[in-house]
Design an enzyme around this catalytic site. Structure first.
Site, PDB file in Angstrom:
ATOM      1  N   LYS A  53       8.766  -6.865   8.282  1.00  0.00           N
ATOM      2  CA  LYS A  53       7.494  -7.545   8.574  1.00  0.00           C
ATOM      3  C   LYS A  53       7.744  -8.789   9.421  1.00  0.00           C
ATOM      4  CE  LYS A  53       5.363  -5.649   4.443  1.00  0.00           C
ATOM      5  NZ  LYS A  53       5.107  -5.759   3.021  1.00  0.00           N
ATOM      6  N   GLN A  97       5.371 -10.425  -1.427  1.00  0.00           N
ATOM      7  CA  GLN A  97       5.890  -9.062  -1.594  1.00  0.00           C
ATOM      8  C   GLN A  97       5.905  -8.662  -3.070  1.00  0.00           C
ATOM      9  OE1 GLN A  97       6.780  -6.994   1.075  1.00  0.00           O
ATOM     10  NE2 GLN A  97       6.891  -5.437  -0.509  1.00  0.00           N
ATOM     11  N   ASP A 120      -3.215  -8.834   3.257  1.00  0.00           N
ATOM     12  CA  ASP A 120      -2.876  -7.583   2.568  1.00  0.00           C
ATOM     13  C   ASP A 120      -4.142  -6.903   2.062  1.00  0.00           C
ATOM     14  OD1 ASP A 120      -0.326  -6.597   2.501  1.00  0.00           O
ATOM     15  OD2 ASP A 120       0.349  -7.878   0.848  1.00  0.00           O
TER      16      ASP A 120
END
Ligand code: NAP
Length: 285
Positions: A53, A97, A120
């Site tokens: 990412k 994460q 997200d």
């Protein structure tokens, strides 16, 4: 005739180059899109995802901040850090994460991230926006699946779509996005009695289970679009999806491979969400 491949790597490349152009234009106006990525603990798979990412940001003109913390990080410290990032004007997207160490409540963490920076799309507010058909961040994996389906040129209006899997991050938002695109949607899960009875009638099947050979050729309507979200290892240790790819490609009309299908699109849509967040922030300023 074997199914046409839906090439997630090629589509990703195209969308990422558009992101880079828009990011450069925004930077020229004094706002560089910024993503903060937080990793807590030593999970090796998470470390790889996070690295990819951050690398994708760097390669496409986005600013990225990577913060790695020891697995013993107190929950309160993580929440305090998120509050600081929420008000940092250089940061337009925040990603923590998952999975987190057991002593940290993931729901508390997700709900602490500002709705304006929830790239997200996992917060209750973002889920509510999707449910209500309001603008907001769409979870990256199902958002990427929609782009893959759109790339076939087959209109979804009036088609029957079946989603296998009902997680909050993939299956449920996937079903809502398909519904929003005017498909007729069926959701299957571990308690569904006969999944094949549903998928055999489906023009589109999205499989997000995490188990090899969940979708076999006898379960697929000829010509259907098949999107494979799953990430598993076969007996030889090779990456594979949830779909029996070799057999299903002889029946389906379109199919995503694993690797090279949904995987690259997930990170691409994270870049898109971060860019759009920065564009909105620049518009507000
Ligand atoms: P998850 O949270 O474990 O959810 C799996 C879903 O599959 C659940 O809804 C479960 O049903 C259902 N299920 C389990 N066994 C089943 C069965 N035998 N028949 C039908 N449904 C069954 O997983 P997830 O996070 O949604 O991820 C699914 C897969 O996608 C995993 O392989 C994951 O690694 C992969 N993934 C890939 C990407 C990518 O970027 N490529 C991103 C995210 C996830 P119940 O609700 O009834 O338990």
């Amino acid at each position: 005739m074997p199914a046409q491949l839906i090439d997630g790597t090629a589509l990703s490349k195209k969308i990422r180059s558009e992101v880079a152009v828009r990011a450069a234009a925004l930077t020229a106006r004094g706002v560089t899109p910024g993503l903060a990525v937080i990793l807590v603990g030593e999970d090796p798979a998470s470390a790889v995802y996070v690295r990819n990412k951050v690398k994708a940001c760097q390669e496409h003109g986005l600013h990225s901040v990577f913060e790695k913390y020891d697995a013993s990080l107190p929950e309160a410290d993580l929440l305090a850090r998120l509050h600081a990032l929420n008000v940092d004007p250089a940061i337009h997207g925040i990603l923590v994460q998952m999975p987190l160490p057991r002593h940290i409540d993931p729901h508390k963490v997700i709900e602490t991230i500002s709705t304006d920076k929830d790239v997200d799309g996992y917060s209750v507010r973002s889920a509510g926006d999707l449910m209500a058909g309001l603008p907001g961040f769409r979870p990256c994996t199902p958002y990427g699946c929609m782009k893959l389906i759109e790339s076939t040129g087959v209109p979804l209006k009036g088609r029957h779509a079946v989603v296998i899997g009902r997680s909050n991050t993939v299956g449920k938002p996937m079903a809502l996005l398909l519904l929003q695109a005017n498909a007729t949607v069926t959701v299957c899960h571990s308690a569904t009695a006969d999944i094949g009875a549903h998928t055999r009638q489906a023009d589109v099947v999205v499989v997000a289970v995490g188990r090899r050979n969940t979708l076999t050729a006898d379960m697929v309507k000829p010509g259907a679009i098949v999107v494979d979200v799953g990430m598993n290892r076969d007996d030889a240790g090779k990456l594979c999806g949830d779909v029996d790819f070799a057999a299903v490609r002889d029946v389906a009309g379109w199919i995503t491979p694993v690797p090279g299908g949904v995987g690259p699109m997930t990170i691409t849509m994270l870049l898109v969400n971060t860019l759009e967040s920065a564009e909105r922030a620049a518009g507000r300023a």
